[in-house]
Design an enzyme around this catalytic site. Structure first.
Site, mmCIF file in Angstrom:
data_model
loop_
_atom_site.group_PDB
_atom_site.id
_atom_site.type_symbol
_atom_site.label_atom_id
_atom_site.label_comp_id
_atom_site.label_asym_id
_atom_site.label_seq_id
_atom_site.Cartn_x
_atom_site.Cartn_y
_atom_site.Cartn_z
ATOM 1 N N SER A 78 0.528 -1.214 0.199
ATOM 2 C CA SER A 78 -0.204 0.051 0.161
ATOM 3 C C SER A 78 0.970 1.567 -0.221
ATOM 4 O O SER A 78 1.898 1.187 -0.848
ATOM 5 C CB SER A 78 -0.902 -0.058 0.797
ATOM 6 N N ASP A 94 -10.494 -4.616 -3.953
ATOM 7 C CA ASP A 94 -9.813 -3.068 -3.787
ATOM 8 C C ASP A 94 -10.809 -2.025 -3.633
ATOM 9 O O ASP A 94 -10.741 -1.025 -4.333
ATOM 10 C CB ASP A 94 -8.347 -3.392 -3.693
ATOM 11 N N HIS A 98 -8.507 -4.615 0.135
ATOM 12 C CA HIS A 98 -7.065 -4.190 1.085
ATOM 13 C C HIS A 98 -6.207 -4.428 1.944
ATOM 14 O O HIS A 98 -5.193 -4.680 1.875
ATOM 15 C CB HIS A 98 -7.037 -2.626 1.304
#
Length: 389
Positions: free
Chosen positions: A147, A212, A241
């Protein structure tokens, strides 16, 4: 102006756990640093590392006895080492790698405040520790960015030409692109991964969940498309996610990737790379072939064009030669067939002559036999008449 923009971006982009999930404590017997919520492990070392920005970041090094690679893991937003501890231990075991994780400035028990520039200084300090403190070589290091961690990961990877590999886990194209579908990079944007990915020279694996809702899967797909050396990506169907580690395919694919990049480049098969059909059919060239090819090209540049028989024939001339060759071959075959046909005709005539001769002989023999039979019959009748008289 730049500082104000960076500060605003930090408020929008960074969410360190508050309060942190752990505290740093010193072991009473050894004096070693420990995370308060976890017991001491022989193969786990907790340390503090100074950065060029004047902060101290907390790092966690996990040693594996069979490791040939070291994974430098930059975790995602809203997480710290206390939350990542168990996953790091499991990854080290399953992948058979040494693993270094760390908290960004302002995360966990690392000092300072989080910002884009601080994260760049943080990962540099951790990388320097791996080289100088643990003897890891650039060629043996795999950078892993999850991320927001894809930002410092790609910033460092773009400046290290001999890395073993890069893993991008739910990565972002840039900070601004997470919120708006902008088409170009602005000076005030943070983590311009879309521009830096093209500077990475090692194999790149992208992992992203198709469901996501924080960072759309299109971010991962575009980064994979822009990678120089692509490895087969992992698009986890239904993955969100923060749950990709729970999918069985995650660890299997990651393990396969690590095993692949640990091989010499000549022995790797990166299903991840998209090759043309012709490239797949051709056997891999040896390193010596590449050297000789480079030498040949360099000498070709120095040589003047040669006009003798070395000159390639135009396609029309090649076709003429092929037609002529085919015509000659066809003539030879026809001549052979003709000769064979003549020979067969001669044999047939000879057989016909033999057959006629045989028939004439049979006819003569038949006539002779009938004549003898007739004469014998007449003689027998004469004898019978004499006996009767």
């Amino acid at each position: 102006m730049g500082g104000v923009t960076s500060s605003m971006a930090a408020k929008l982009a960074f969410f360190p756990p508050n309060p942190p999930s752990y505290k740093l404590v010193a072991d009473e017997m050894t004096g070693l640093l420990l995370l308060s919520t976890f017991p001491h492990r022989e193969n786990v070392e907790i340390l503090k590392l100074p950065t060029r920005k004047g902060t101290e970041v907390v790092g966690m090094y996990i040693r594996h006895p069979m490791a040939t690679s070291t994974l430098l893991y930059s975790h995602g937003n809203a997480a710290d080492l206390g939350q990542m501890y168990e996953l790091f231990v499991e990854l080290s075991i399953h992948l058979r790698v040494n693993l270094m994780g760390y908290d960004y400035s302002g995360y966990g028990q690392s000092s300072g405040k989080p910002s884009e520039q601080h994260t760049y200084a943080d990962i540099e300090a951790v990388y320097k520790c791996l080289e100088e403190g643990y003897g890891a070589k650039q060629e043996d290091i795999i950078l892993y960015g999850q991320s927001v961690g894809s930002g410092p990961t790609l910033d460092l990877a773009a400046r290290l030409p001999h890395l073993r590999a890069v893993v991008l886990h739910s990565p972002i194209l840039s900070g601004l692109r997470v919120m708006y579908p902008v088409k170009k990079s602005y000076w005030f944007d943070i983590y311009k991964n879309i521009d830096k990915i093209q500077l990475v020279d090692c194999p790149v694996l992208v992992i992203h969940g198709t469901a996501d809702e924080v960072v759309d899967c299109s971010h991962g797909k575009q980064l994979w498309e822009l990678s120089k050396e692509k490895y087969e990506p992992l698009w986890l169907k239904g993955g969100n996610h923060c749950d990709l580690e729970h999918h069985p395919e995650y660890i299997r694919h990651l393990k396969k990737f690590v095993l692949t990049v640990e091989k010499p480049p000549s022995q790797r098969y990166t299903g991840s790379r998209r090759r043309s059909t012709d490239q797949q059919l051709l056997p891999p060239r040896k390193s010596t072939d590449i050297v000789f090819e480079a030498s040949r090209k360099s000498t070709d540049r120095r040589e003047k064009p040669r006009h003798s028989t070395d000159k390639a024939l135009p396609p029309t001339d090649v076709n003429k030669l092929l037609l002529k060759s085919n015509s000659n071959n066809l003539s030879e075959k026809l001549e052979k067939l003709k000769n064979q046909s003549n020979y067969a005709e001669k044999l047939r005539v000879s057989f016909d002559q033999v057959e006629r001769s045989r028939r004439s002989v049979d006819c003569c023999l038949e006539k002779s036999r009938k004549s003898v039979d007739h004469q014998l019959e007449r003689g027998r009748k004469s004898v019978d008449r004499i006996r009767t008289g």
